[in-house]
Enzyme design. Structure first.
Site, PDB file in Angstrom:
ATOM      1  N   ARG A  41      45.587 104.941  -1.002  1.00 31.24           N
ATOM      2  CA  ARG A  41      45.171 104.543  -2.356  1.00 31.24           C
ATOM      3  C   ARG A  41      45.686 105.539  -3.388  1.00 31.24           C
ATOM      4  O   ARG A  41      44.981 105.911  -4.325  1.00 31.24           O
ATOM      5  CB  ARG A  41      43.646 104.413  -2.453  1.00 31.24           C
ATOM      6  CG  ARG A  41      43.035 103.461  -1.458  1.00 31.24           C
ATOM      7  CD  ARG A  41      43.517 102.013  -1.653  1.00 31.24           C
ATOM      8  NE  ARG A  41      43.015 101.182  -0.557  1.00 31.24           N
ATOM      9  CZ  ARG A  41      43.677 100.968   0.578  1.00 31.24           C
ATOM     10  NH1 ARG A  41      44.871 101.491   0.742  1.00 31.24           N
ATOM     11  NH2 ARG A  41      43.185 100.205   1.531  1.00 31.24           N
ATOM     12  N   SER A  99      36.282  97.551  -4.257  1.00 32.83           N
ATOM     13  CA  SER A  99      35.802  98.697  -3.476  1.00 32.83           C
ATOM     14  C   SER A  99      35.752  99.925  -4.382  1.00 32.83           C
ATOM     15  O   SER A  99      36.773 100.322  -4.940  1.00 32.83           O
ATOM     16  CB  SER A  99      36.727  98.946  -2.285  1.00 32.83           C
ATOM     17  OG  SER A  99      36.743  97.828  -1.422  1.00 32.83           O
ATOM     18  N   GLU A 132      37.608 105.109  -6.046  1.00 29.88           N
ATOM     19  CA  GLU A 132      38.925 104.480  -6.162  1.00 29.88           C
ATOM     20  C   GLU A 132      39.327 104.222  -7.603  1.00 29.88           C
ATOM     21  O   GLU A 132      40.472 104.440  -7.978  1.00 29.88           O
ATOM     22  CB  GLU A 132      38.969 103.163  -5.368  1.00 29.88           C
ATOM     23  CG  GLU A 132      39.182 103.344  -3.885  1.00 29.88           C
ATOM     24  CD  GLU A 132      39.612 102.035  -3.214  1.00 29.88           C
ATOM     25  OE1 GLU A 132      40.192 101.171  -3.922  1.00 29.88           O
ATOM     26  OE2 GLU A 132      39.387 101.879  -2.009  1.00 29.88           O
TER      27      GLU A 132
END
Length: 350
Positions: A164, A246, A346
């Site tokens: 990520r 998420s 995130e």
């Protein structure tokens, strides 16, 4: 170049947080970016590049010039014996692009179906799901320098992909450094798709679908349909309940750390990684700490998936960025105190 002043960003972020931008420019071509750079006021202003707004938490009004990326285009560039090269404009909806590739008979991206956001945002986050990451199908991208107006091309190594992560999420530590956050705007992205397709399987949810449907060798379209159904069953639709997908990265630990956690919590969900580390399911850790369904103001932990934080106030009385981050920090503290693991968010926090 289309400029808006004092514009609401509430419909432009999937969390539905109410915030305003003093200046927003809708970028539909390279010429639009160059026009921004020729404007003395806009050129001097800090820049915030905004794609689909699905991976951002706004904690207040935005003073930077917001560049809303709306560059269109999808095409097959070339074919070789083993691969097909496809390209999409940075403003294209990611899921629509994945669907389009399958409609062209070009599988390879189906595990990434229904991930919200735009094509241009996908490499920034190095999006991934169900055993596949964007970097696995990435070829190169074109971006434009927000200082010089020059267009440049980056391959996978130059993008610095991680879990990520990419060079687009980091600010250069010193002059001449290669962090590109706030410095570059992605124009288009190219992907290399295999002619000989092999399904990426192995996740429990997929294995259950294979058993339930009695399918041992799924087609690309079957795998796509399963993943869409799985994501819809687990994750809230941002059009119905505001969220940023998420909220935390799945942490990775050493095998020794994982064994220690298993000794205390045998049911912990974990996945061995090729490099020898072990990935833990952040949603399981959060749920184990009792956070599912709890809230701070109008920010809440989704009752069906603890990894997702949601806006319970809708558009009329939305959660604030402060409420979201207060909830997120409380979750981080709780998980650290129980498991000794620091969860990393995130989304970009602005």
């Amino acid at each position: 170049m289309f400029i808006q002043r004092n514009v609401s960003l509430q419909p432009l972020n999937s969390f539905g947080i109410a915030a305003r931008a003093s200046t927003l420019v809708r970028v539909r071509s390279e010429a639009d970016v160059r026009a921004v750079l020729r404007d003395a006021e806009l050129a001097a202003s800090p820049k915030l590049v905004l794609g689909g707004g699905s991976n951002i938490v706004l904690t207040g009004d935005v003073k930077a010039t917001v560049l809303k990326v709306e560059l269109p285009g999808r095409r097959v560039l070339q074919e070789s014996e083993h691969h097909t090269l496809v390209e999409a404009g940075a403003g294209e909806n990611w899921h629509d692009f994945v669907t389009w590739t399958l409609d062209q008979g070009l599988p390879g991206l189906e595990n990434l179906a229904l991930i919200p956001g735009t094509v241009g945002a996908a490499p920034v986050q190095n999006i991934g799901a169900y055993g596949l990451e964007l970097q696995d199908r990435f070829h190169e991208l074109d971006a434009i320098d927000l200082v010089t107006g020059e267009v440049f091309t980056l391959n996978a190594a130059q993008c610095g992909f991680g879990y990520r992560d990419s060079v687009f999420k980091h600010v250069a530590a010193q002059p001449g450094g290669f962090g590109l956050a706030g410095r570059a705007l992605i124009l288009r992205v190219r992907f290399v798709l295999p002619k000989v397709w092999q399904p990426v399987l192995g996740y429990l949810d997929i294995e259950r679908r294979m058993q339930d449907d009695g399918v041992a060798h799924p087609t690309p379209r079957q795998l796509y349909d399963w993943i869409v159904a799985i994501r819809r069953a687990k994750l809230p639709d941002p059009a119905v309940i505001g969220n940023a997908g998420s909220f935390f990265k799945n942490p990775t630990v050493t095998p020794e750390q994982c064994a220690d956690i298993i000794g205390r919590d045998p049911k912990v969900v974990h996945y061995p990684m090729p490099d020898g580390s072990v990935k833990l399911a952040a949603g399981w850790l959060i749920d184990a700490c009792g956070w599912k369904g709890k809230s701070v103001g109008n920010a809440a932990v989704y009752e069906r998936q603890a990894l997702v934080l949601v806006n319970r106030g809708g558009t009329a009385n939305p959660a604030t960025g402060g409420e979201v981050m207060t909830l997120a920090k409380a979750i981080q503290t709780s998980v650290y105190e129980r498991f000794g693991i620091r969860l990393e968010p995130e989304p970009l926090v602005v």
